[in-house]
Design a protein around this motif. Structure first.
Motif, PDB file in Angstrom:
ATOM      1  N   GLU A 178      75.512  -2.224  71.303  1.00 24.25           N
ATOM      2  CA  GLU A 178      74.685  -2.703  70.197  1.00 24.25           C
ATOM      3  C   GLU A 178      75.438  -3.755  69.390  1.00 24.25           C
ATOM      4  O   GLU A 178      74.861  -4.758  68.947  1.00 24.25           O
ATOM      5  N   ARG A 179      76.727  -3.560  69.213  1.00 28.86           N
ATOM      6  CA  ARG A 179      77.533  -4.591  68.559  1.00 28.86           C
ATOM      7  C   ARG A 179      77.523  -5.882  69.375  1.00 28.86           C
ATOM      8  O   ARG A 179      77.367  -6.975  68.827  1.00 28.86           O
ATOM      9  N   LEU A 180      77.718  -5.745  70.686  1.00 27.35           N
ATOM     10  CA  LEU A 180      77.752  -6.916  71.554  1.00 27.35           C
ATOM     11  C   LEU A 180      76.460  -7.729  71.415  1.00 27.35           C
ATOM     12  O   LEU A 180      76.500  -8.961  71.283  1.00 27.35           O
ATOM     13  N   ILE A 181      75.324  -7.053  71.442  1.00 30.71           N
ATOM     14  CA  ILE A 181      74.044  -7.754  71.358  1.00 30.71           C
ATOM     15  C   ILE A 181      73.860  -8.374  69.987  1.00 30.71           C
ATOM     16  O   ILE A 181      73.466  -9.553  69.862  1.00 30.71           O
ATOM     17  N   ASN A 182      74.159  -7.643  68.937  1.00 29.65           N
ATOM     18  CA  ASN A 182      73.827  -8.113  67.592  1.00 29.65           C
ATOM     19  C   ASN A 182      74.867  -9.039  66.978  1.00 29.65           C
ATOM     20  O   ASN A 182      74.528  -9.852  66.118  1.00 29.65           O
ATOM     21  N   GLU A 183      76.109  -8.949  67.439  1.00 29.07           N
ATOM     22  CA  GLU A 183      77.148  -9.789  66.859  1.00 29.07           C
ATOM     23  C   GLU A 183      77.498 -10.994  67.726  1.00 29.07           C
ATOM     24  O   GLU A 183      77.957 -12.015  67.201  1.00 29.07           O
ATOM     25  N   THR A 184      77.300 -10.882  69.039  1.00 31.95           N
ATOM     26  CA  THR A 184      77.741 -11.955  69.929  1.00 31.95           C
ATOM     27  C   THR A 184      76.583 -12.614  70.665  1.00 31.95           C
ATOM     28  O   THR A 184      76.527 -13.845  70.764  1.00 31.95           O
ATOM     29  N   VAL A 185      75.658 -11.831  71.180  1.00 28.33           N
ATOM     30  CA  VAL A 185      74.525 -12.444  71.879  1.00 28.33           C
ATOM     31  C   VAL A 185      73.632 -13.162  70.869  1.00 28.33           C
ATOM     32  O   VAL A 185      73.453 -14.386  70.948  1.00 28.33           O
ATOM     33  N   VAL A 186      73.084 -12.433  69.919  1.00 27.14           N
ATOM     34  CA  VAL A 186      72.192 -13.050  68.936  1.00 27.14           C
ATOM     35  C   VAL A 186      73.018 -13.885  67.960  1.00 27.14           C
ATOM     36  O   VAL A 186      73.912 -13.376  67.283  1.00 27.14           O
ATOM     37  N   GLY A 187      72.749 -15.159  67.922  1.00 26.91           N
ATOM     38  CA  GLY A 187      73.437 -16.058  67.008  1.00 26.91           C
ATOM     39  C   GLY A 187      74.562 -16.848  67.629  1.00 26.91           C
ATOM     40  O   GLY A 187      74.969 -17.875  67.070  1.00 26.91           O
ATOM     41  N   LYS A 188      75.081 -16.411  68.757  1.00 28.37           N
ATOM     42  CA  LYS A 188      76.132 -17.152  69.455  1.00 28.37           C
ATOM     43  C   LYS A 188      75.631 -17.586  70.829  1.00 28.37           C
ATOM     44  O   LYS A 188      75.414 -18.774  71.072  1.00 28.37           O
ATOM     45  N   LEU A 189      75.442 -16.600  71.717  1.00 30.17           N
ATOM     46  CA  LEU A 189      74.920 -16.937  73.040  1.00 30.17           C
ATOM     47  C   LEU A 189      73.443 -17.304  72.970  1.00 30.17           C
ATOM     48  O   LEU A 189      72.974 -18.211  73.652  1.00 30.17           O
ATOM     49  N   GLN A 190      72.717 -16.622  72.113  1.00 31.37           N
ATOM     50  CA  GLN A 190      71.285 -16.857  71.957  1.00 31.37           C
ATOM     51  C   GLN A 190      71.008 -17.431  70.576  1.00 31.37           C
ATOM     52  O   GLN A 190      71.502 -16.923  69.562  1.00 31.37           O
TER      53      GLN A 190
ATOM     54  N   GLY B 268      68.790   8.695  67.535  1.00 28.92           N
ATOM     55  CA  GLY B 268      70.113   8.450  66.997  1.00 28.92           C
ATOM     56  C   GLY B 268      71.043   7.634  67.864  1.00 28.92           C
ATOM     57  O   GLY B 268      72.197   7.421  67.496  1.00 28.92           O
ATOM     58  N   LEU B 269      70.580   7.132  69.002  1.00 34.31           N
ATOM     59  CA  LEU B 269      71.456   6.339  69.861  1.00 34.31           C
ATOM     60  C   LEU B 269      71.604   4.907  69.355  1.00 34.31           C
ATOM     61  O   LEU B 269      72.683   4.328  69.406  1.00 34.31           O
ATOM     62  N   VAL B 270      70.494   4.321  68.920  1.00 36.55           N
ATOM     63  CA  VAL B 270      70.472   2.930  68.469  1.00 36.55           C
ATOM     64  C   VAL B 270      70.265   2.943  66.959  1.00 36.55           C
ATOM     65  O   VAL B 270      69.302   3.547  66.462  1.00 36.55           O
ATOM     66  N   THR B 271      71.145   2.267  66.225  1.00 36.10           N
ATOM     67  CA  THR B 271      71.136   2.403  64.768  1.00 36.10           C
ATOM     68  C   THR B 271      70.981   1.099  64.004  1.00 36.10           C
ATOM     69  O   THR B 271      70.565   1.108  62.844  1.00 36.10           O
ATOM     70  N   THR B 272      71.316  -0.038  64.618  1.00 35.69           N
ATOM     71  CA  THR B 272      71.307  -1.295  63.859  1.00 35.69           C
ATOM     72  C   THR B 272      69.891  -1.767  63.570  1.00 35.69           C
ATOM     73  O   THR B 272      69.602  -2.247  62.458  1.00 35.69           O
ATOM     74  N   HIS B 273      68.996  -1.670  64.549  1.00 31.84           N
ATOM     75  CA  HIS B 273      67.602  -2.063  64.373  1.00 31.84           C
ATOM     76  C   HIS B 273      66.710  -1.003  65.008  1.00 31.84           C
ATOM     77  O   HIS B 273      67.159  -0.192  65.824  1.00 31.84           O
TER      78      HIS B 273
ATOM     79  N   ARG C 151      61.126  -1.704  67.522  1.00 36.43           N
ATOM     80  CA  ARG C 151      60.235  -2.858  67.433  1.00 36.43           C
ATOM     81  C   ARG C 151      61.034  -4.164  67.395  1.00 36.43           C
ATOM     82  O   ARG C 151      60.642  -5.160  68.012  1.00 36.43           O
ATOM     83  N   TRP C 152      62.156  -4.160  66.696  1.00 36.29           N
ATOM     84  CA  TRP C 152      62.977  -5.372  66.585  1.00 36.29           C
ATOM     85  C   TRP C 152      63.472  -5.804  67.970  1.00 36.29           C
ATOM     86  O   TRP C 152      63.412  -6.991  68.317  1.00 36.29           O
ATOM     87  N   TYR C 153      63.933  -4.843  68.758  1.00 34.36           N
ATOM     88  CA  TYR C 153      64.472  -5.192  70.074  1.00 34.36           C
ATOM     89  C   TYR C 153      63.368  -5.640  71.027  1.00 34.36           C
ATOM     90  O   TYR C 153      63.557  -6.564  71.825  1.00 34.36           O
ATOM     91  N   LEU C 154      62.215  -5.008  70.963  1.00 31.52           N
ATOM     92  CA  LEU C 154      61.123  -5.433  71.830  1.00 31.52           C
ATOM     93  C   LEU C 154      60.650  -6.834  71.446  1.00 31.52           C
ATOM     94  O   LEU C 154      60.349  -7.658  72.320  1.00 31.52           O
ATOM     95  N   GLN C 155      60.605  -7.113  70.166  1.00 32.96           N
ATOM     96  CA  GLN C 155      60.233  -8.457  69.733  1.00 32.96           C
ATOM     97  C   GLN C 155      61.254  -9.486  70.205  1.00 32.96           C
ATOM     98  O   GLN C 155      60.894 -10.607  70.580  1.00 32.96           O
ATOM     99  N   ARG C 156      62.538  -9.129  70.200  1.00 28.23           N
ATOM    100  CA  ARG C 156      63.569 -10.052  70.688  1.00 28.23           C
ATOM    101  C   ARG C 156      63.427 -10.288  72.193  1.00 28.23           C
ATOM    102  O   ARG C 156      63.640 -11.402  72.678  1.00 28.23           O
ATOM    103  N   ALA C 157      63.083  -9.250  72.926  1.00 28.31           N
ATOM    104  CA  ALA C 157      62.870  -9.436  74.367  1.00 28.31           C
ATOM    105  C   ALA C 157      61.695 -10.372  74.601  1.00 28.31           C
ATOM    106  O   ALA C 157      61.746 -11.260  75.470  1.00 28.31           O
TER     107      ALA C 157
END
Length: 869
Positions: free
Chosen positions: A458-470, A541-546, A549-555
């Motif tokens: 989740e860190r990888l996606i939210n800190e590095t993918v979104v805003g850097k790679l994407q 409790g597995l995914v906590t940052t968003h 709905r947020w992740y499906l919208q990003r997909a």
């Protein structure tokens, strides 16, 4: 008679050198070159427009240095001398024509092999029992014994795609796949379009296929030309020289010795099979040994595998190498199988790694079957997750390219993360060679989530993918860059390894790395968002940052951005692109109708384009084997069944079923070591990501037509083949180097993740009642108890079950199947669901049958929960 006359006329009309001489047999129209008597044309009588050898390139492949069927390669020594090489193709001399004496053509070819050759070599072309026979006679004319440690017959078939369009290649080209099974070995040559007839090259007499050796030839290897190979009868000389640093060969290298005056015949028989699916039946008709492994030849140690054998000779002994690695026990075959001549064996594996089964028959011939033993699949997948999120975890906040946190490519030889490869994408988290490791890590969570691993991802996606790679926002929101790493020695003067060559096109500058136009990069990012959506939606409790709905919208946003910012490559089928079908279905299920309608419109635009094409799966490459999965999925989704069927059959043209863990379900790929491997060369790759990606549409096709067991066997071969890339520590290699001078896994993780996507996406248990082999379980242990089937899943997911007799497809988006009981009479299926966990208090069960779909939420207990459908 009219068909035969038309075939002869067509053969004579083909481009040819003036001196070629035409012949015919009941199955073949063929031509031999007058100066060498090597094969110039090979045309099946039933399809006179098709040529299995590169006859259309006769002019460019004439003269010295070009190998043909009918040539011979030797390495031999007299006494204790050094091995010496002889070959008939580098410097040709006129053959000495011999009296035919019942042959179609005969010649002494010794002169072309070299003046110092201590042998006389005669070659004959014959017609025998419907086969075209190529036979060599080797005669020792020396005063001493001659040891032949290298003996190979070039298998030169038209796999050259160079200067052909996609349509021309599928109409004219073929691929050759070897079953390197010693006396039971053969080569199958299948057309790219997947249609029949197929060519089978079988042993003549005692001519073992001991090794499959690449040969150097005037036709250069390239992405459009895999190159040619020797049917290698003896390989000891190569093993002691060229291959001495390699891993274990498929077979024990041997030699043969000729005493003075002694002769030895070796050769091959060329026959046709009416279709790819009829290859095994043709082998049986030709009295060749045939093996059918269930679920294949990759065997986890907790799985009870099955082997069926059909042979004209009785089995006299079965041996395992290493000893004890494979325990093989004869068991009663179903009456339907026994009546057709099949014997059944139970196979239990222990240990880890390659194992060879040697089957000796009453006539002393030996068949070898190559197995791979792996850990229980849940353990293997768990190893991958831990390795990727620990050993490959990159969290350097001082990284000048802002890649942290990330999971980067790993070099298993050097035991380090690859932070600066000259192919910058490998260190840049994008493209297949750079995204592979983190895609594998996140796909592992789909069915086997681990809270600590999910937190890192989740860190990888939210800190590095979104805003850097994407791109995070603005007019290009959702678009994906080609690489976070790039070459800029002025900005980072001390970063780049000076021992590497940074002057080629692969060392992108920042402008190139920032390019948004490569559609192939978008599925990787869409997968990251989609898996986190599924985890947030189906677990607690597995995914906590968003939220989910947020992740499906990003997909969804990633999908739209691909069509907007990368339209040139979006016209092709994309690796892992079938994830877009699931994103669409999830949008529809969640009631996001506006997004779903827009996405379906965008995807239909692609599908409608593919529908206009003869072969609807092009690529950035001249020919490719990795876009078919997405094309098949969208063709089925939009009801374009004709194009789906074409796509399915083409997959069968490059994806064989064979008694070998390496080649069974191994989708053809031979150039991606250049782009994602540490050892960079054109080379047939074993279980590159194409194996599992192509398994996905074959599984789908089987569920639509469960009478076609051929589809399931290939699909499961690819599915489990992708697990062999994972070593005992959890490192996952890009692919296995099939050339015999290596025979080991590449040291880079590279683009393996695309393959693991296919494995995790499609992993399931399949239960089949085959008309010949009876009840079979692929991915499970099965017990038949007086009409009740007891199924214990052993696949890596344990969340999907297909019961073929009534085409019931059960999938769990949360929860695990501990077991299943099936009433054969009523078709009722009772699931034993694994106990709840802190993150999974309920199971989400989806049942599809007869076009109907139902969803169920089942509260789990502290012990297995029973649920009946």
């Amino acid at each position: 008679m009219k068909l035969f006359a038309a075939a002869v006329a067509a053969l004579l009309a083909l481009p040819a050198l003036a001196a070629d001489r035409a012949y015919s047999t009941p199955q073949w129209l063929f031509a031999l070159r007058a100066e060498s008597q090597t094969l110039a044309r090979l045309t099946p009588v039933g399809d006179p427009a098709f040529d299995f050898v590169p006859g259309a390139r006769a002019a460019e492949r004439s003269g010295d240095g070009f190998a043909h069927v009918g040539d011979l390669n030797l390495r031999l020594r007299v006494g204790d001398g050094a091995w010496r090489a002889f070959s008939s193709s580098p410097a040709r001399r006129p053959v000495r024509v011999l009296p035919a004496a019942g042959a179609l053509a005969a010649a002494d070819i010794s002169a072309s092999l070299g003046a110092d050759l201590p042998l006389t070599v005669e070659r004959r072309w014959l017609s025998d029992k419907g086969a075209l026979v190529l036979r060599f006679t080797l005669i020792n004319r020396a005063a001493q014994s001659v040891e032949i440690g290298g003996l190979g017959m070039p298998m030169v078939f038209d796999n050259i795609i160079t200067d052909r369009s996609l349509e021309q290649a599928h109409a004219s080209a073929s691929f050759a796949d070897p079953y390197i099974g010693r006396d039971a070995g053969y080569v199958q040559v299948t057309r790219l379009n997947g249609q029949g007839p197929a060519l089978l090259v079988l042993p003549d007499g005692r001519t073992p296929l001991e090794a499959w050796r690449p040969i150097d030839d005037g036709s250069r290897r390239a992405q459009t030309a895999e190159g040619f190979y020797d049917w290698t009868v003896a390989s000891k000389a190569y093993a002691e020289t060229d291959w001495k640093q390699a891993g274990e060969q498929w077979n024990q290298p041997t030699s043969l010795t000729l005493a003075p005056g002694e002769r030895r015949e070796i050769g091959v028989r060329l026959v046709t099979a009416p279709s790819i699916r009829a290859i095994e039946q043709t082998l049986i008709q030709r009295q060749r040994p045939v093996a059918v492994g269930v679920p294949g030849y990759v065997v986890p140690t907790d799985l009870e595998a099955t082997l069926f054998l059909h042979a004209s000779q009785k089995v006299s002994a079965i041996a395992s190498e290493p000893a004890g690695a494979l325990r093989v026990t004869p068991v009663a075959a179903p009456a339907s199988a026994a009546a057709r001549g099949w014997q059944r064996y139970a196979v239990q594996a222990q240990g880890w790694g390659p194992a060879r089964l040697s089957i000796t028959y009453a006539d002393s011939s030996v068949q070898t079957i190559s197995y791979f033993i792996t850990k229980p699949l849940e353990q293997a997948v768990g190893d991958l997750g831990r390795f990727a999120t620990t050993r490959q975890w990159f969290d350097d906040n001082n990284d000048p390219f802002k890649r942290a946190p990330a999971i980067l490519t790993y070099d298993n030889d050097a035991q380090r993360i690859v932070t600066d490869d000259t192919r910058v994408w490998i260190s840049g988290m994008s493209d297949e060679g750079g995204a592979g490791s983190w895609v594998a890590a996140i796909m592992k969570q789909l069915d086997n989530p681990d809270a600590a691993e999910v937190a890192k991802l989740e860190r990888l996606i939210n800190e590095t993918v979104v805003g850097k790679l994407q791109v995070a926002d603005g007019p290009h929101a959702g678009a994906v860059r080609k690489s976070l790493f790039y070459y800029d020695p002025q900005a980072f003067p001390g970063y780049y390894d000076p021992q590497q060559d940074w002057k080629t096109w692969t060392s992108w500058k920042k402008k190139d790395a920032d390019d948004l136009g490569r559609a192939y990069n978008y599925p990787h990012v869409a997968i990251g968002h989609w898996v986190l959506y599924r985890l947030a939606r189906n677990h607690t409790g597995l995914v906590t940052t968003h939220d989910w709905r947020w992740y499906l919208q990003r997909a969804y946003q990633t999908t739209v951005a691909m069509m907007r910012d990368a339209p040139e490559y979006a016209q092709f089928g994309l690796m892992e692109g079938d994830v877009f079908v699931d994103i669409l279905k999830d949008l529809q299920r969640e009631g996001l109708q506006a997004e779903a309608a827009n996405m379906e419109t965008l995807m239909k635009r692609r599908a409608d384009h593919w529908r206009t094409l003869t072969y609807p799966f092009g690529s950035e490459m001249a020919w490719d084997s990795t876009g078919q999965a997405e094309v098949y999925a969208w063709m089925r989704h939009f009801g374009y069944q004709k194009q789906a069927d074409i796509t399915r059959e083409v997959i069968l043209g490059y994806d064989p079923t064979m008694p070998s863990w390496g080649y069974n379900g191994n989708a053809r790929r031979y150039w991606d070591f250049l782009y994602g491997g540490k050892t960079k060369r054109i080379e047939r790759q074993i279980h590159h990501y194409g194996s599992t990606l192509n398994a996905v549409p074959l599984f789908s096709a089987f569920r639509a037509n469960p009478s076609d067991l051929h589809l399931l066997r290939i699909a499961y071969g690819g599915l489990l083949g992708g697990i062999t890339n994972i070593d005992q520590q959890g490192f996952a290699s890009a692919a296995f180097h099939a050339w015999p001078d290596m025979m080991r896994w590449d040291a880079y993780s590279g683009d393996y993740g695309m393959g693991f996507y296919g494995h995790a996406y499609a992993s399931a248990t399949y239960v089949v009642n085959d008309p010949t082999f009876g009840w079979l379980a692929f991915g499970a242990n099965l017990r038949d108890d007086n009409g009740k089937l007891h199924i214990t899943p052993k696949d890596s997911a344990r969340t999907r079950l297909f019961y073929a007799p009534n085409q019931t497809w059960i999938t769990l988006e949360a929860g695990k199947i501990a077991g299943a009981d099936i009433d054969q009479r009523s078709g009722a299926i009772t699931l034993r669901l694994a106990p709840r966990t802190p993150n999974t208090p309920s199971a989400r069960v989806i049942v599809e049958r007869d076009g109907a779909r139902s969803e169920h939420s089942v509260t789990l207990g502290d012990t297995p929960t029973t649920w009946t459908r």
